[in-house]
Design a protein around this motif. Structure first.
Motif, PDB file in Angstrom:
ATOM      1  N   GLN A  17      -3.310   3.651  -1.687  1.00 30.12           N
ATOM      2  CA  GLN A  17      -3.648   2.863  -2.873  1.00 30.12           C
ATOM      3  C   GLN A  17      -2.831   1.572  -2.922  1.00 30.12           C
ATOM      4  O   GLN A  17      -1.670   1.544  -2.499  1.00 30.12           O
ATOM      5  CB  GLN A  17      -3.388   3.679  -4.141  1.00 30.12           C
ATOM      6  N   ILE A  54       0.856  -1.189   0.000  1.00 27.55           N
ATOM      7  CA  ILE A  54       0.000   0.000   0.000  1.00 27.55           C
ATOM      8  C   ILE A  54       0.882   1.226   0.000  1.00 27.55           C
ATOM      9  O   ILE A  54       1.839   1.313   0.779  1.00 27.55           O
ATOM     10  CB  ILE A  54      -0.920   0.014   1.242  1.00 27.55           C
ATOM     11  N   ASP A  55       0.594   2.184  -0.886  1.00 22.43           N
ATOM     12  CA  ASP A  55       1.443   3.366  -0.959  1.00 22.43           C
ATOM     13  C   ASP A  55       0.972   4.446   0.021  1.00 22.43           C
ATOM     14  O   ASP A  55      -0.001   4.271   0.761  1.00 22.43           O
ATOM     15  CB  ASP A  55       1.540   3.907  -2.389  1.00 22.43           C
ATOM     16  N   PHE A 115      -0.431  -1.073  -4.261  1.00 14.92           N
ATOM     17  CA  PHE A 115       0.768  -0.865  -5.072  1.00 14.92           C
ATOM     18  C   PHE A 115       1.451  -2.214  -5.267  1.00 14.92           C
ATOM     19  O   PHE A 115       2.009  -2.785  -4.334  1.00 14.92           O
ATOM     20  CB  PHE A 115       1.718   0.116  -4.375  1.00 14.92           C
ATOM     21  N   ASN A 171      -0.554   7.039  -0.395  1.00 14.79           N
ATOM     22  CA  ASN A 171      -1.878   7.593  -0.699  1.00 14.79           C
ATOM     23  C   ASN A 171      -2.997   6.611  -0.379  1.00 14.79           C
ATOM     24  O   ASN A 171      -4.166   6.867  -0.691  1.00 14.79           O
ATOM     25  CB  ASN A 171      -1.948   8.003  -2.167  1.00 14.79           C
TER      26      ASN A 171
END
Length: 211
Positions: A63, A58-59, A65, A61
């Motif tokens: 989101q 998870i990045d 990844f 932001n």
């Protein structure tokens, strides 16, 4: 050895020397990296590139990844965490400085990624806030401990997951950086501590497109 043989030997040696210098000059003019100078800058290239495992993190932001998104650019991966008292802030500050000193073309083709070894505390929001202090273009990744451990093992970056029941715990981890090529494979390492003066000289040649 006769005089003629000695003369021929000397001429052959001179021709070889001239050819060697010429080849070295041509390679240097093309911007190809010199292995000895790379090592002197702390850059260790693998004899064969390594493929990364298929994982989803998870990045910063929030989101999803996938690891295979680390393509199309060169990447420097640093395994650290936002509550680190020393190595991590110093390394990220060095990376910020390094990027600022690189030629524009090289800088635009280089991605810096912090992979958290402390997913318990490093939420996407925490990563984003922390990385923005250094460089808003830096990427932060967190996720399940098992996935992070698997990625770290694949690129030979050791760290010891902390006992999260302890208050203000720290995480033991390596300060080395992982070098990924535009194809998403691991090309090597950059040894800690970073020598920005030498890295600024060597990274452009390492990252230069091959004709």
């Amino acid at each position: 050895m006769t005089r003629i043989q000695k003369t021929v030997f000397i001429l052959v040696a001179l021709v070889a020397l001239v050819l060697g210098l010429t080849v070295n000059k041509v390679l240097t003019s093309k911007g190809q990296a010199d292995p000895t100078e790379l090592l002197d800058a702390g850059i260790v290239l693998l004899p064969q590139s390594r493929t990364l495992p298929e994982l989803s993190l998870i990045d910063q932001n929030g989101q999803a990844f996938a690891v295979d998104q680390l393509k199309d650019q060169w990447s420097l991966l640093f395994f650290g965490y936002t509550f680190c008292p020393d190595i991590c802030p110093a390394t990220l500050a060095d990376l910020r400085q390094l990027r600022s000193k690189l030629p524009e073309e090289t800088r635009g083709n280089l991605r810096v990624v912090l992979v958290s070894v402390d997913p318990q505390r490093d939420t996407p929001e925490q990563l984003k806030k922390y990385l923005n202090y250094f460089d808003a273009d830096f990427v932060g990744l967190t996720g399940e401990q098992d996935s992070i451990q698997k990625l770290a093992n694949a690129v030979s970056i050791p760290y010891i997951p902390a006992d999260t029941s302890e208050e203000n715990y720290t995480v033991n981890h390596s300060g080395n950086l992982v070098i990924l090529g535009p194809d998403g494979t691991q090309r090597g390492f950059i040894r800690a501590p970073l020598n920005n003066e030498k890295l600024v000289q060597q990274l452009p040649a390492l990252m230069a497109p091959r004709s």
